[in-house]
Scaffold this motif. Structure first.
Motif, mmCIF file in Angstrom:
data_model
loop_
_atom_site.group_PDB
_atom_site.id
_atom_site.type_symbol
_atom_site.label_atom_id
_atom_site.label_comp_id
_atom_site.label_asym_id
_atom_site.label_seq_id
_atom_site.Cartn_x
_atom_site.Cartn_y
_atom_site.Cartn_z
ATOM 1 N N GLY A 47 0.794 -1.221 0.000
ATOM 2 C CA GLY A 47 0.000 0.000 0.000
ATOM 3 C C GLY A 47 0.827 1.272 0.000
ATOM 4 N N THR A 48 2.142 1.149 0.042
ATOM 5 C CA THR A 48 3.004 2.320 0.005
ATOM 6 C C THR A 48 3.827 2.294 -1.278
ATOM 7 O OG1 THR A 48 4.809 1.240 1.195
ATOM 8 C CG2 THR A 48 3.181 2.418 2.524
ATOM 9 N N MET A 49 4.357 3.434 -1.626
ATOM 10 C CA MET A 49 5.140 3.546 -2.854
ATOM 11 C C MET A 49 6.643 3.534 -2.594
ATOM 12 S SD MET A 49 2.747 3.615 -5.029
ATOM 13 C CE MET A 49 3.509 4.100 -6.548
ATOM 14 N N LYS A 50 7.041 3.961 -1.387
ATOM 15 C CA LYS A 50 8.463 4.091 -1.087
ATOM 16 C C LYS A 50 8.880 3.079 -0.027
ATOM 17 C CE LYS A 50 9.175 8.124 0.388
ATOM 18 N NZ LYS A 50 9.497 9.461 0.831
ATOM 19 N N PRO A 51 10.110 2.572 -0.117
ATOM 20 C CA PRO A 51 10.605 1.707 0.955
ATOM 21 C C PRO A 51 10.872 2.519 2.215
ATOM 22 C CG PRO A 51 12.319 2.090 -0.678
ATOM 23 C CD PRO A 51 11.069 2.728 -1.198
ATOM 24 N N ASP A 52 10.818 1.858 3.330
ATOM 25 C CA ASP A 52 11.029 2.499 4.623
ATOM 26 C C ASP A 52 12.375 2.056 5.179
ATOM 27 O OD1 ASP A 52 10.792 2.500 7.725
ATOM 28 O OD2 ASP A 52 9.217 3.852 7.031
ATOM 29 N N LEU A 53 13.224 3.018 5.515
ATOM 30 C CA LEU A 53 14.572 2.703 6.000
ATOM 31 C C LEU A 53 14.549 1.964 7.334
ATOM 32 C CD1 LEU A 53 16.400 6.038 5.109
ATOM 33 C CD2 LEU A 53 16.409 3.897 3.840
ATOM 34 N N ASP A 54 13.637 2.359 8.223
ATOM 35 C CA ASP A 54 13.567 1.711 9.531
ATOM 36 C C ASP A 54 13.086 0.265 9.402
ATOM 37 O OD1 ASP A 54 14.428 4.025 10.810
ATOM 38 O OD2 ASP A 54 12.389 4.778 11.070
ATOM 39 N N ILE A 55 12.110 0.042 8.535
ATOM 40 C CA ILE A 55 11.641 -1.322 8.305
ATOM 41 C C ILE A 55 12.759 -2.154 7.686
ATOM 42 C CG2 ILE A 55 10.026 -2.736 6.967
ATOM 43 C CD1 ILE A 55 7.983 -0.456 7.275
ATOM 44 N N ALA A 56 13.498 -1.568 6.754
ATOM 45 C CA ALA A 56 14.605 -2.289 6.127
ATOM 46 C C ALA A 56 15.647 -2.688 7.161
ATOM 47 C CB ALA A 56 15.237 -1.430 5.034
ATOM 48 N N GLN A 57 15.984 -1.784 8.059
ATOM 49 C CA GLN A 57 16.994 -2.090 9.078
ATOM 50 C C GLN A 57 16.505 -3.176 10.021
ATOM 51 O OE1 GLN A 57 20.055 -0.564 8.971
ATOM 52 N NE2 GLN A 57 20.639 -2.105 10.461
ATOM 53 N N ALA A 58 15.242 -3.085 10.455
ATOM 54 C CA ALA A 58 14.691 -4.094 11.365
ATOM 55 C C ALA A 58 14.549 -5.441 10.659
ATOM 56 C CB ALA A 58 13.348 -3.622 11.903
ATOM 57 N N CYS A 59 14.157 -5.423 9.403
ATOM 58 C CA CYS A 59 14.014 -6.669 8.636
ATOM 59 C C CYS A 59 15.375 -7.311 8.415
ATOM 60 C CB CYS A 59 13.321 -6.378 7.309
ATOM 61 S SG CYS A 59 12.921 -7.851 6.358
ATOM 62 N N LEU A 60 16.370 -6.509 8.149
ATOM 63 C CA LEU A 60 17.725 -7.015 7.963
ATOM 64 C C LEU A 60 18.212 -7.700 9.235
ATOM 65 C CD1 LEU A 60 20.098 -7.149 5.981
ATOM 66 C CD2 LEU A 60 20.879 -4.977 6.913
ATOM 67 N N ALA A 61 17.918 -7.093 10.373
ATOM 68 C CA ALA A 61 18.309 -7.705 11.651
ATOM 69 C C ALA A 61 17.547 -9.009 11.877
ATOM 70 C CB ALA A 61 18.044 -6.731 12.795
ATOM 71 N N ALA A 62 16.274 -9.041 11.499
ATOM 72 C CA ALA A 62 15.480 -10.252 11.689
ATOM 73 C C ALA A 62 15.902 -11.359 10.723
ATOM 74 C CB ALA A 62 14.002 -9.939 11.509
ATOM 75 N N LEU A 63 16.301 -10.981 9.518
ATOM 76 C CA LEU A 63 16.777 -11.978 8.555
ATOM 77 C C LEU A 63 18.080 -12.598 9.007
ATOM 78 C CD1 LEU A 63 16.110 -10.403 5.048
ATOM 79 C CD2 LEU A 63 15.183 -12.527 5.921
ATOM 80 N N ASP A 64 18.903 -11.807 9.685
ATOM 81 C CA ASP A 64 20.204 -12.251 10.179
ATOM 82 C C ASP A 64 20.975 -12.930 9.050
ATOM 83 O OD1 ASP A 64 22.213 -12.443 11.983
ATOM 84 O OD2 ASP A 64 21.347 -14.091 13.139
ATOM 85 N N VAL A 65 21.241 -12.160 8.007
ATOM 86 C CA VAL A 65 21.825 -12.704 6.775
ATOM 87 C C VAL A 65 23.180 -13.364 6.986
ATOM 88 C CG1 VAL A 65 20.583 -11.176 5.230
ATOM 89 C CG2 VAL A 65 22.769 -10.458 6.128
ATOM 90 N N ASP A 66 23.887 -13.005 8.025
ATOM 91 C CA ASP A 66 25.188 -13.633 8.265
ATOM 92 C C ASP A 66 25.030 -15.085 8.700
ATOM 93 O OD1 ASP A 66 26.490 -11.298 7.601
ATOM 94 O OD2 ASP A 66 26.443 -10.548 9.660
ATOM 95 N N LYS A 67 23.889 -15.406 9.329
ATOM 96 C CA LYS A 67 23.670 -16.765 9.824
ATOM 97 C C LYS A 67 22.697 -17.553 8.953
ATOM 98 C CE LYS A 67 24.594 -15.593 14.596
ATOM 99 N NZ LYS A 67 24.082 -15.538 15.947
ATOM 100 N N THR A 68 22.034 -16.900 8.002
ATOM 101 C CA THR A 68 21.070 -17.589 7.156
ATOM 102 C C THR A 68 21.810 -18.490 6.181
ATOM 103 O OG1 THR A 68 19.596 -15.688 7.285
ATOM 104 C CG2 THR A 68 19.148 -17.286 5.556
ATOM 105 N N PRO A 69 21.543 -19.797 6.229
ATOM 106 C CA PRO A 69 22.235 -20.690 5.295
ATOM 107 C C PRO A 69 21.665 -20.515 3.894
ATOM 108 C CG PRO A 69 20.645 -21.937 6.583
ATOM 109 C CD PRO A 69 20.644 -20.532 7.118
ATOM 110 N N GLU A 70 22.546 -20.596 2.942
ATOM 111 C CA GLU A 70 22.077 -20.543 1.561
ATOM 112 C C GLU A 70 21.653 -21.952 1.204
ATOM 113 O OE1 GLU A 70 24.344 -18.583 -1.399
ATOM 114 O OE2 GLU A 70 25.216 -17.204 0.055
#
Length: 128
Positions: free
Chosen positions: A96-119
């Motif tokens: 429902g929004t047109m622009k990405p949100d920086l705060d959501i991106a930062q929180a999502c990045l922390a939740a994804l924990d890309v350093d520990k996510t196995p490929e």
């Protein structure tokens, strides 16, 4: 005439007491002005909205058909550019929004924990 003897010291004591009470309340008592409380409320509600939208971001990342490639791009990016890579993946744009949100991106990045996510390879066999 007796009223004049105690009126001046009484009023001075009341004024000094009120001033000390105000100074103590704002300094140590946790009192804040209306503007400060409004700013705190806005910040808290903003944090709550971001927290509520992180599962949406995670769901968008899980259901993205290009998940593996996008996760690899995020992992391969330098730490200071990983948030931008997540934004480029499109996962930080709330529905429902047109622009990405920086705060959501930062929180999502922390939740994804890309350093520990196995490929993991994508499951194309149709099995669970």
């Amino acid at each position: 005439m007796n009223a004049h003897k105690w009126l001046k010291p009484g009023l001075c004591g009341a004024v000094i007491g009120a001033a000390l009470l105000g100074i103590g309340g704002f300094t140590w008592g946790g009192w804040v002005t209306g503007g400060t409380s409004h700013g705190m409320a806005v910040a808290m509600s903003r944090g709550d909205v971001v927290t509520a939208l992180v599962p949406v971001c995670l769901d968008m990342s899980r259901t993205d058909p290009e998940r593996a490639a996008k996760l690899k791009a995020i992992k391969d990016a330098p730490t200071y550019q990983q948030r931008d890579a997540l934004i480029a993946a499109g996962w930080a744009t709330a529905p429902g929004t047109m622009k990405p949100d920086l705060d959501i991106a930062q929180a999502c990045l922390a939740a994804l924990d890309v350093d520990k996510t196995p490929e993991r390879p994508e499951n194309t066999s149709g099995e669970g």
